[in-house]
Design a protein around this motif. Structure first.
Motif, PDB file in Angstrom:
ATOM      1  N   LEU A 290       1.018  -1.211   0.055  1.00  0.00           N
ATOM      2  CA  LEU A 290       0.067   0.053   0.137  1.00  0.00           C
ATOM      3  C   LEU A 290       0.807   1.279  -0.004  1.00  0.00           C
ATOM      4  O   LEU A 290       0.454   2.194  -0.748  1.00  0.00           O
ATOM      5  CB  LEU A 290      -1.002   0.023   1.151  1.00  0.00           C
ATOM      6  CG  LEU A 290      -2.225  -1.026   1.185  1.00  0.00           C
ATOM      7  CD1 LEU A 290      -3.030  -0.778   2.538  1.00  0.00           C
ATOM      8  CD2 LEU A 290      -2.999  -0.509   0.003  1.00  0.00           C
TER       9      LEU A 290
ATOM     10  N   THR B 217      -2.316   4.839   3.532  1.00  0.00           N
ATOM     11  CA  THR B 217      -0.944   3.977   3.271  1.00  0.00           C
ATOM     12  C   THR B 217      -0.119   4.071   4.516  1.00  0.00           C
ATOM     13  O   THR B 217       0.619   3.303   4.774  1.00  0.00           O
ATOM     14  CB  THR B 217      -0.214   4.614   2.178  1.00  0.00           C
ATOM     15  OG1 THR B 217       0.009   5.980   2.429  1.00  0.00           O
ATOM     16  CG2 THR B 217      -0.955   4.699   0.741  1.00  0.00           C
TER      17      THR B 217
ATOM     18  N   GLY C 289      -1.654  -0.750   5.961  1.00  0.00           N
ATOM     19  CA  GLY C 289      -0.538  -0.172   5.161  1.00  0.00           C
ATOM     20  C   GLY C 289       0.875  -0.514   5.388  1.00  0.00           C
ATOM     21  O   GLY C 289       1.612  -0.936   4.467  1.00  0.00           O
TER      22      GLY C 289
END
Length: 491
Positions: free
Chosen positions: A274, A463, A468
């Motif tokens: 991510l 993210t 993430g």
């Protein structure tokens, strides 16, 4: 006797004084490329008048360069690893310098676009290869971090100097002079590189991927052509639909072909992380905002407000200064608390700047313009460091260069798309003269800039979350295991 070629890893590197000189030489390449980007934008109105260019013609002056650059960055990196970084760097400097000379002599818009593409071939061999030279020259981690900091500061210097130098050259010798400034710097860098930069190669060079390279060129070229020429031919015309169909086919073919290669041009597995996927999308979003901003605002300042090129360049100084000051602050914030905070500030600055620009009129107060440019500059200054960090964080060290190269390519793709989209918005909405209808015609474009900032904020929240970071760790393990399988037979 020929100079020995250093193949990684090296036991001893050059002395401190020579390392600093190598850093200066590498920064010279960054400065001429950075200057070229901002100078060309300031010169667009002059080029338009002299070469009788349309809005789409001006878009191609900018995008011909960024498209070729984006398409060849990864190829240039692998070429340098295989044949030698110094040799590739010198070839890039020579090609860029020759391209600059030819641009200054271009007799028509078509020739100028062609010579800009030649410039970009050389430019693709400069910045990524120079960064690789720096990484291999400064082997101490702390010293390398300082060197990369100086490298990043050179970006701010080039952005700050570009509008002013461009304005002075255009006012004194015309737009052709903006390309002359590259020639002495390029020649000096070629000579200094030959004298002081040692040759080096990667211990294991990545294999070429010609099919992947062709698919990348087809994908980016057809998409950009469709966006730029859509207003002229009609979005539903057979020609434009055919180019968009080529884009879709190239994307599908690329996604099916690349995972089957041992050394793909772009490792699709990276996008399972991510933070990495977010970094590429953030780069595209932020740089599309910057590319579109520079394209539209130079036309506004000179064609709508009637400012001379030098005055228009001075108006852009607050943005460049904000970027130069924000970039090191973002680096320190990144080291202290991670990527989330600088990315949120970046997104907020881009969004606020875009919203402020939606209120532009033909008579907006100069103080209002300076405020909008300054706020936008803060956002752009905070975005670059976390993009690179998020792209390489968690990746195996052997893949960090590839990950960084993909992030750099994403920046160029974003810049190219920004110019294409903003120019098409202007062409589609402009009715009547540039002076009378520009502010209203570009209002949707400024909302797109604000939306790009919102995308940066959303990606930052996703993210940098716990999930993430976990995806980055899983992807790093997957890539490392795959690399061990590739290296095992050779061992």
């Amino acid at each position: 006797m020929t100079e020995p070629v250093v193949t990684e890893p090296v036991a001893r590197g050059p002395g401190r004084r020579r390392r600093l000189l190598i850093l200066v030489i590498c920064c010279m390449s960054l400065v001429i490329v950075g200057l070229d980007n901002t100078i060309v934008n300031v010169a667009l109105p002059s080029i338009q008048r002299d070469l009788h260019a349309s809005v789409s013609g001006l878009q191609w002056v900018v995008d011909a360069y960024t498209l070729v650059l984006a398409s060849l960055l990864l190829l240039s990196g692998s070429t340098a690893d295989r044949f030698g970084r110094r040799s590739t760097f010198q070839a890039g400097l020579a090609t860029f310098t020759i391209g600059s000379l030819l641009c200054s002599l271009a007799p028509s818009l078509g020739w100028l676009v062609a010579f800009r593409m030649l410039q970009a071939v050389g430019g693709s061999m400069l910045n990524p290869v120079a960064m690789s030279i720096i990484v291999n020259t400064f082997t101490d981690r702390a010293e390398r971090a300082r060197a990369i900091g100086v490298w990043g500061g050179a970006i701010g210097v080039s952005l700050a100097l570009g509008p002013v130098v461009g304005g002075l050259l255009i006012a004194s010798v015309g737009w052709r002079g903006i390309f002359w400034v590259n020639i002495p710097v390029g020649l000096a860098a070629i000579v200094l590189t030959a004298l002081f930069v040692p040759e080096s190669k990667a211990a294991r060079a990545r294999r070429f991927d010609p099919i992947g390279q062709i698919l990348i060129i087809a994908m980016l070229g057809s998409l950009t052509f469709g966006i730029i020429e859509g207003p002229a031919y009609g979005w539903g015309s057979a020609r434009i639909l055919a180019f968009f169909a080529v884009t879709v086919i190239a994307v599908i073919a690329f996604l099916r072909y690349e995972p089957r290669r041992a050394d793909p041009l772009i490792d699709i597995r990276f996008f399972r992380s991510l933070p990495f996927s977010g970094a590429t999308l953030t780069a595209v979003s932020a740089m599309s905002a910057l590319g579109g901003f520079l394209f539209l605002i130079t036309l506004y300042l000179q064609d709508v407000r009637g400012y001379r090129p030098l005055i228009a360049g001075l108006f852009l100084l607050p943005m460049a200064a904000a970027m130069a000051v924000s970039a090191p602050l973002a680096g320190r914030m990144l080291a202290r608390s991670g990527a989330r905070a600088p990315l949120l500030i970046a997104g907020a600055g881009i969004t606020a700047g875009g919203i402020l620009l939606t209120q532009l009129t033909n008579s907006s107060a100069p103080a209002y313009l300076v405020l909008a440019f300054f706020v936008f500059g803060i956002g752009m200054g905070f975005v670059n460091a976390p993009i690179t960090n998020s792209a390489v964080s968690g990746m195996p060290r052997s893949q960090a260069g590839v990950a960084s190269g993909i992030a750099s390519t994403s920046r160029q793709v974003g810049s190219s798309l920004g110019v294409a989209v903003m120019g098409s918005v202007l062409a589609a909405n402009l009715h009547g003269s540039m002076t009378a209808g520009f502010a209203a015609a570009t209002r949707p474009g400024w909302w797109i800039v604000a939306a790009a900032g919102v995308v940066v904020i959303v990606l930052a929240l996703i993210t940098t979350s716990r999930s993430g970071k976990a995806s980055a760790a899983r992807t790093a393990t997957l890539v490392a295991k795959a690399e061990e399988k590739v290296l095992a037979p050779a061992a």
